[in-house]
Design a protein around this motif. Structure first.
Motif, PDB file in Angstrom:
ATOM      1  N   ALA A  67      -5.483   0.131  -0.772  1.00 34.36           N
ATOM      2  CA  ALA A  67      -4.160  -0.320  -0.333  1.00 34.36           C
ATOM      3  C   ALA A  67      -3.741   0.398   0.952  1.00 34.36           C
ATOM      4  O   ALA A  67      -3.306  -0.237   1.923  1.00 34.36           O
ATOM      5  CB  ALA A  67      -3.139  -0.082  -1.438  1.00 34.36           C
ATOM      6  N   GLU A  86      -5.343  11.709   4.161  1.00 32.73           N
ATOM      7  CA  GLU A  86      -6.121  11.595   2.926  1.00 32.73           C
ATOM      8  C   GLU A  86      -6.466  12.996   2.448  1.00 32.73           C
ATOM      9  O   GLU A  86      -6.986  13.810   3.210  1.00 32.73           O
ATOM     10  CB  GLU A  86      -7.396  10.778   3.195  1.00 32.73           C
ATOM     11  N   GLY A  88      -8.742  13.819   0.234  1.00 31.55           N
ATOM     12  CA  GLY A  88     -10.172  14.022   0.036  1.00 31.55           C
ATOM     13  C   GLY A  88     -10.938  14.070   1.350  1.00 31.55           C
ATOM     14  O   GLY A  88     -10.350  14.057   2.434  1.00 31.55           O
ATOM     15  N   CYS A 141     -11.016  10.547  -4.943  1.00 35.80           N
ATOM     16  CA  CYS A 141     -10.142  11.212  -3.980  1.00 35.80           C
ATOM     17  C   CYS A 141     -10.996  11.488  -2.759  1.00 35.80           C
ATOM     18  O   CYS A 141     -11.557  12.583  -2.583  1.00 35.80           O
ATOM     19  CB  CYS A 141      -9.558  12.494  -4.564  1.00 35.80           C
ATOM     20  N   GLY A 145     -10.648   6.075  -1.286  1.00 41.12           N
ATOM     21  CA  GLY A 145     -10.103   6.198  -2.646  1.00 41.12           C
ATOM     22  C   GLY A 145     -11.077   5.639  -3.665  1.00 41.12           C
ATOM     23  O   GLY A 145     -12.294   5.835  -3.570  1.00 41.12           O
ATOM     24  N   SER A 147     -12.166   2.747  -4.030  1.00 39.37           N
ATOM     25  CA  SER A 147     -13.130   1.745  -3.530  1.00 39.37           C
ATOM     26  C   SER A 147     -14.416   2.396  -3.021  1.00 39.37           C
ATOM     27  O   SER A 147     -15.417   1.718  -2.820  1.00 39.37           O
ATOM     28  CB  SER A 147     -12.505   0.879  -2.434  1.00 39.37           C
ATOM     29  N   ALA A 151     -17.575   0.468  -8.883  1.00 40.99           N
ATOM     30  CA  ALA A 151     -18.766  -0.391  -8.945  1.00 40.99           C
ATOM     31  C   ALA A 151     -18.654  -1.582  -7.995  1.00 40.99           C
ATOM     32  O   ALA A 151     -19.595  -2.364  -7.877  1.00 40.99           O
ATOM     33  CB  ALA A 151     -18.971  -0.872 -10.378  1.00 40.99           C
ATOM     34  N   LEU A 153     -16.782  -4.259  -8.221  1.00 34.24           N
ATOM     35  CA  LEU A 153     -16.488  -5.574  -8.787  1.00 34.24           C
ATOM     36  C   LEU A 153     -15.241  -6.126  -8.110  1.00 34.24           C
ATOM     37  O   LEU A 153     -14.245  -5.392  -7.939  1.00 34.24           O
ATOM     38  CB  LEU A 153     -16.272  -5.480 -10.312  1.00 34.24           C
ATOM     39  N   GLY A 305      -0.828   6.612  -2.688  1.00 32.46           N
ATOM     40  CA  GLY A 305      -1.640   7.628  -3.373  1.00 32.46           C
ATOM     41  C   GLY A 305      -2.283   7.136  -4.657  1.00 32.46           C
ATOM     42  O   GLY A 305      -3.009   7.873  -5.308  1.00 32.46           O
ATOM     43  N   GLY A 306      -2.016   5.873  -5.027  1.00 37.29           N
ATOM     44  CA  GLY A 306      -2.563   5.353  -6.281  1.00 37.29           C
ATOM     45  C   GLY A 306      -1.551   5.525  -7.409  1.00 37.29           C
ATOM     46  O   GLY A 306      -0.538   6.232  -7.272  1.00 37.29           O
ATOM     47  N   THR A 511     -10.515   2.559 -18.454  1.00 35.83           N
ATOM     48  CA  THR A 511     -11.313   1.920 -17.397  1.00 35.83           C
ATOM     49  C   THR A 511     -10.874   2.447 -16.032  1.00 35.83           C
ATOM     50  O   THR A 511     -11.495   2.158 -15.029  1.00 35.83           O
ATOM     51  CB  THR A 511     -11.138   0.398 -17.424  1.00 35.83           C
ATOM     52  N   GLY A 541      -1.787   0.381  -6.332  1.00 37.06           N
ATOM     53  CA  GLY A 541      -1.839  -0.197  -7.667  1.00 37.06           C
ATOM     54  C   GLY A 541      -0.568   0.040  -8.472  1.00 37.06           C
ATOM     55  O   GLY A 541      -0.258  -0.718  -9.386  1.00 37.06           O
ATOM     56  N   MET A 554      -9.240  -6.195  -5.949  1.00 41.28           N
ATOM     57  CA  MET A 554      -8.972  -7.309  -5.041  1.00 41.28           C
ATOM     58  C   MET A 554      -7.477  -7.640  -5.020  1.00 41.28           C
ATOM     59  O   MET A 554      -6.896  -7.879  -3.958  1.00 41.28           O
ATOM     60  CB  MET A 554      -9.779  -8.537  -5.447  1.00 41.28           C
TER      61      MET A 554
END
Ligand SMILES: Cc1cc2nc3c(=O)[nH]c(=O)nc-3n(C[C@H](O)[C@H](O)[C@H](O)COP(=O)(O)OP(=O)(O)OC[C@H]3O[C@@H](n4cnc5c(N)ncnc54)[C@H](O)[C@@H]3O)c2cc1C
Length: 639
Positions: A67, A86, A88, A141, A145, A147, A151, A153, A305-306, A511, A541, A554
């Motif tokens: 994002a 960031e 990380g 981090c 992030g 992504s 995996a 998806l 930051g999520g 998950t 998110g 997505m």
């Protein structure tokens, strides 16, 4: 004007200079010319360091997850001077990560780039790619992030996901331009191997055969995204050319090509400083020191930051539940006067994740495959190195299924299954997630060290219906599988719904598809602006108000596209205070050291006087600095 040109092999981001130098000098496979070029770039970056802390920004984006990257790209695209911070470090090779197994020597790949090394990222909990003990969950981090470590998806949600839980202005019809823009940049593929062939197909064959017999229909899951009833298909990944793709490879690269954008990694934002509703600056921890970075009068701040860190950032900025703010104030962690607190009990509430159940099935037709970090099968290694093809172009996932059940209270509760390539001979795994329609919610609070602490997300609805609904679905799935002679090894296919409910509740896994903790409508308004503030936004998110039917990245990227449109519209209107930001305030010099496309010519312009146009960027460097950089670079390389 003096122009100095370098051709740089590697993109370098602003980061702790000593760290990169150490890695460069230690990496055996690095050519000395490349070392030289990289060292020069690092020194240039260090010059920028002196600048990012002292200039005033039009926009600051906190967090470089999917994002944050998209918002930063869109804000910088219209000419806003944009700083992305960031906490990380580097991830993809193109983002500066050099760590990889020896078989990748002499490639432009880090461990992150190779899909087949996906699971190896988690083999060490201390991996600097992960958030570690910064919260009690699991996540990336690093630049990109989640992504950069997931995996990959990549599924478009059905329209109903937006129509049912999102507020007005965020229903599916509002998203058409956002998805179009997103899928133009990141298309996704169901055949990640660059040679266009399918590999490791045996689990897919076994599962699709029994699903077909049970009345399931195969779809192209992203073009036929509204079909989520008894639908299955090949897994779609956001990969490109046999490598990990996503926002770092696309949106971040266009942002970096602009001189008005800078990314600083290793920089953790502590809080925003407010004067009433207006954010004036942020406090950043960087290189063991604390710095204050200032927004200009019309500047805006975006927390990306999520879903676990954004509520923490809000609370640290004196926005959130009263008890949490009281605890922070008691420990001297917020300085804002109590009069200036923005009490919002919804901050951190409504947190969700998809509860995960792992089912193990047996079938002689399944061929196992084991990925190896250091020693892949020689032919597979060659295939990947020469053509970016073969098993290493896959992360191990092979098929997904979407379906739903109607709950006893008439809700549609969706489930999502994904099957993975087997690792043990004659066995394969199917993961079952409960998705949209679930009512279980937890929350983010702060622990005794003021880290985000999530709790209560999985199967926590008071009526206990979520677990019963998912159990009912699993019971039907087990019956369909055993009807085709495929047995489940860890759950008896004759189990009652009560037995399955107990089993999935006690074995529920995360998950890490976190969302909801700064929801649209309760924490942020329909422009994603934090309620009670003038110029603070949350885009990640956490603003997605309800569970999605698919893996979330997505949708989160599409939300970021739409949020960017809304933020820019708001900024263009009179709703945000107008100031002298773009009207003659002299910008300080900054070098586009972060803006060098791979293999392209990197130009440093030394100009005088300094430009004062945001859209033209900041391109000033004195001759003495150039001389200094050369001297230092030669000293490091040849001393
Ligand atoms: C192991 C795993 C596998 C997954 N697999 C998939 C998948 O295959 N498909 C899918 O769709 N989803 C998947 N997900 C979920 C997906 O990755 C996330 O939903 C997504 O990354 C969330 O994006 P975001 O932008 O909201 O935040 P994040 O990706 O969490 O990014 C937030 C960034 O902000 C940074 N940050 C936080 N606080 C600060 C601060 N104070 N200062 C500076 N920086 C800060 C963090 O370091 C991080 O880099 C997976 C998640 C995990 C953990």
């Amino acid at each position: 004007m003096v122009s100095v040109k370098f051709t740089v092999h590697d993109r370098c981001y602003i980061r702790e200079v000593s760290d990169l130098l150490k890695q460069l000098l230690e990496s055996g496979d690095t050519e000395s010319s490349m070392k030289m070029q990289s060292i020069i770039t690092v020194f240039l970056a260090s010059v920028v360091l002196a600048d990012w802390t002292t200039r005033q920004w039009d926009a600051i984006v906190v967090g470089s997850g999917p994002a944050g990257i998209i918002v930063a790209d869109r804000l910088s695209e219209v000419g806003l001077s944009t700083l992305m911070l960031e906490s990380g470090g580097p991830s993809y090779w193109i983002a500066g990560r050099l760590e990889r197994p020896s078989w990748l020597t002499n490639t432009n790949l880090s461990r992150v780039d190779v899909p087949g090394l996906y699971s190896s990222i988690f083999s060490s909990s201390s991996s600097p790619l992960l958030c570690g003990n910064r919260y009690n969950a699991f996540g990336g981090c690093t630049i990109g992030g989640g992504s950069a470590i997931n995996a990959g998806l990549y599924f478009r949600p059905p329209d109903s996901d937006f129509d049912v839980t999102f507020p007005e202005g965020w229903h599916a019809d509002s998203f058409s331009s956002a998805f179009h823009k997103l899928q133009t940049r990141i298309l996704g593929t169901s055949i990640p191997s660059a040679d266009g062939k399918v590999y490791l197909n045996s689990t897919y064959n076994v599962t699709s055969e029994f699903l077909h017999k049970a009345g399931y229909v195969k779809y192209q899951l992203n073009s036929e995204y509204n079909n989520k009833k008894k639908a299955y298909g090949r897994t779609i990944f956001d990969y490109e050319g046999g490598q990990r793709g996503g926002p770092v490879k696309t949106y971040l690269q266009s942002a970096l090509s602009r001189s008005n954008f800078a990314l600083v990694s290793g920089a953790t934002v502590v809080n925003a400083t407010r004067v009433g509703p207006k954010i004036s600056s942020i406090v950043v921890s960087y290189n063991s020191t604390t710095r204050t970075i200032v927004l200009n009068d019309r500047g805006l701040l975006v927390f990306s930051g999520g879903a676990l860190f954004s509520p923490q950032l809000l609370m640290a900025s004196a926005i959130g539940p009263e008890t949490q703010l009281g605890n922070l104030a008691g420990a001297g962690k917020i300085s804002a006067d109590r009069m200036d607190w923005i009490i919002n009990e919804a901050v951190g509430e409504n947190l969700y994740d998809n509860p995960d159940t792992l089912l193990v099935f047996e079938s002689d037709a399944v061929q196992p495959y084991t990925y190896s970090y250091e020693q892949p099968i020689v032919s597979d290694e060659k295939l990947y190195l020469s053509k970016r093809s073969g098993p290493y172009a896959y992360p191990g996932e092979t098929m997904v299924l979407f379906d739903s059940v109607v709950s006893s209270d008439n809700r549609t509760v969706a489930v999502h299954l994904s099957s993975a390539i087997g690792v043990v001979k004659g066995q394969f795994e199917i993961r079952v997630y409960g998705t949209s329609g679930l009512r279980s919610r937890g929350k983010v609070t702060l622990d005794s060290l003021f880290r985000p602490f999530q709790a209560g997300t999985l199967y926590s609805d008071p009526a206990g219906l979520d677990a019963t609904d998912v159990a009912g679905y699993i019971q039907k799935l087990l019956a369909a599988a055993s009807g085709s002679g495929i047995n489940c090894l860890n759950l008896d296919s004759t189990s009652t719904i009560t037995q399955i409910t107990e089993w999935i509740t006690s074995n529920a896994g995360q998950t890490n598809h976190w969302g909801g903790s700064c929801s649209l409508g309760t924490v942020v308004d329909t422009n994603t602006r934090v309620i009670g503030t003038d110029n603070l936004f949350v885009v990640d998110g956490s603003v997605v108000p309800g569970l999605l039917s698919v893996n979330p990245q997505m949708a989160i990227m599409a939300v970021a596209e739409l949020a960017s449109e809304k933020i820019l519209q708001l900024r263009g209107s009179s709703s945000m205070a107008v100031s002298a930001m773009s009207t003659g305030v002299q910008t300080r010099s900054i070098i586009a050291a972060t803006a060098t496309p791979l293999g392209e010519t990197f130009t440093l312009n030394a100009t005088s006087p300094l430009t004062n146009s945001h859209s033209k960027g900041y391109s000033s460097l004195s001759m003495s600095t150039v001389f200094c950089i050369f001297s230092l670079a030669f000293w490091v390389l040849f001393a």
